[in-house]
Design a protein around this motif. Structure first.
Motif, PDB file in Angstrom:
ATOM      1  N   PHE A   8       1.049  -1.206   0.066  1.00 28.99           N
ATOM      2  CA  PHE A   8      -0.035   0.001   0.019  1.00 28.99           C
ATOM      3  C   PHE A   8       0.955   1.452  -0.084  1.00 28.99           C
ATOM      4  N   LEU A   9       2.037   1.022   0.701  1.00 26.08           N
ATOM      5  CA  LEU A   9       2.778   2.383   0.685  1.00 26.08           C
ATOM      6  C   LEU A   9       3.442   2.499  -0.896  1.00 26.08           C
ATOM      7  N   THR A  10       3.930   1.643  -1.163  1.00 27.00           N
ATOM      8  CA  THR A  10       4.378   1.564  -2.627  1.00 27.00           C
ATOM      9  C   THR A  10       3.484   2.086  -3.665  1.00 27.00           C
ATOM     10  N   LEU A  11       2.104   1.663  -3.673  1.00 23.72           N
ATOM     11  CA  LEU A  11       1.206   1.947  -4.489  1.00 23.72           C
ATOM     12  C   LEU A  11       0.911   3.389  -4.246  1.00 23.72           C
ATOM     13  N   GLY A  12       0.689   3.952  -2.911  1.00 21.73           N
ATOM     14  CA  GLY A  12       0.293   5.351  -2.658  1.00 21.73           C
ATOM     15  C   GLY A  12       1.580   6.313  -3.357  1.00 21.73           C
ATOM     16  N   VAL A  13       2.894   5.910  -3.193  1.00 17.25           N
ATOM     17  CA  VAL A  13       3.826   6.734  -3.568  1.00 17.25           C
ATOM     18  C   VAL A  13       3.621   6.603  -5.295  1.00 17.25           C
ATOM     19  N   LEU A  14       3.494   5.446  -5.745  1.00 17.48           N
ATOM     20  CA  LEU A  14       3.170   5.463  -7.171  1.00 17.48           C
ATOM     21  C   LEU A  14       2.319   6.287  -7.609  1.00 17.48           C
ATOM     22  N   PHE A  15       0.925   6.474  -7.150  1.00 17.02           N
ATOM     23  CA  PHE A  15      -0.109   7.457  -7.451  1.00 17.02           C
ATOM     24  C   PHE A  15       0.429   8.698  -7.386  1.00 17.02           C
ATOM     25  N   ILE A  16       1.154   9.008  -6.292  1.00 17.55           N
ATOM     26  CA  ILE A  16       1.591  10.480  -6.103  1.00 17.55           C
ATOM     27  C   ILE A  16       2.480  10.880  -7.382  1.00 17.55           C
ATOM     28  N   VAL A  17       3.289  10.046  -7.507  1.00 15.18           N
ATOM     29  CA  VAL A  17       4.333  10.361  -8.837  1.00 15.18           C
ATOM     30  C   VAL A  17       3.594  10.441 -10.003  1.00 15.18           C
ATOM     31  N   ILE A  18       2.625   9.630 -10.353  1.00 17.50           N
ATOM     32  CA  ILE A  18       1.819   9.755 -11.417  1.00 17.50           C
ATOM     33  C   ILE A  18       1.032  10.815 -11.613  1.00 17.50           C
ATOM     34  N   GLY A  19       0.393  11.224 -10.474  1.00 13.32           N
ATOM     35  CA  GLY A  19      -0.297  12.405 -10.126  1.00 13.32           C
ATOM     36  C   GLY A  19       0.383  13.867 -10.793  1.00 13.32           C
ATOM     37  N   LEU A  20       1.562  13.911  -9.984  1.00 10.45           N
ATOM     38  CA  LEU A  20       2.423  14.906 -10.379  1.00 10.45           C
ATOM     39  C   LEU A  20       2.978  15.002 -11.723  1.00 10.45           C
ATOM     40  N   VAL A  21       3.330  13.728 -12.425  1.00 14.36           N
ATOM     41  CA  VAL A  21       3.661  13.715 -13.771  1.00 14.36           C
ATOM     42  C   VAL A  21       2.596  14.153 -14.760  1.00 14.36           C
TER      43      VAL A  21
END
Length: 66
Positions: A8-21
């Motif tokens: 869940f931590l990895t998915l959360g960070v991934l979604f944040i990065v995708i949102g910023l990009v």
């Protein structure tokens, strides 16, 4: 087996990065934008193609190492 908290931590960070990009590549030239009155239609065709190419390359590279 991977711990759910790490997943869940990895998915959360991934979604944040995708949102910023997404903020930077969300409106590329070639994306369709139609405004008529108070109705707006936006279809990110070029953005979708670019994301598809990048994901295909990433999955191809991952598949080669398995």
């Amino acid at each position: 087996m991977m711990d759910f908290s790490k997943l869940f931590l990895t998915l959360g960070v991934l979604f944040i990065v995708i949102g910023l990009v997404w903020r930077f590549i969300g409106k590329l030239p070639g994306d369709i934008l139609v405004k008529k009155g108070n109705v707006t239609f936006y279809f990110p065709i070029v953005t979708s193609i670019l994301i598809s190419i990048v994901l295909s390359l990433i999955l191809y590279v991952i598949g080669r190492f398995k």
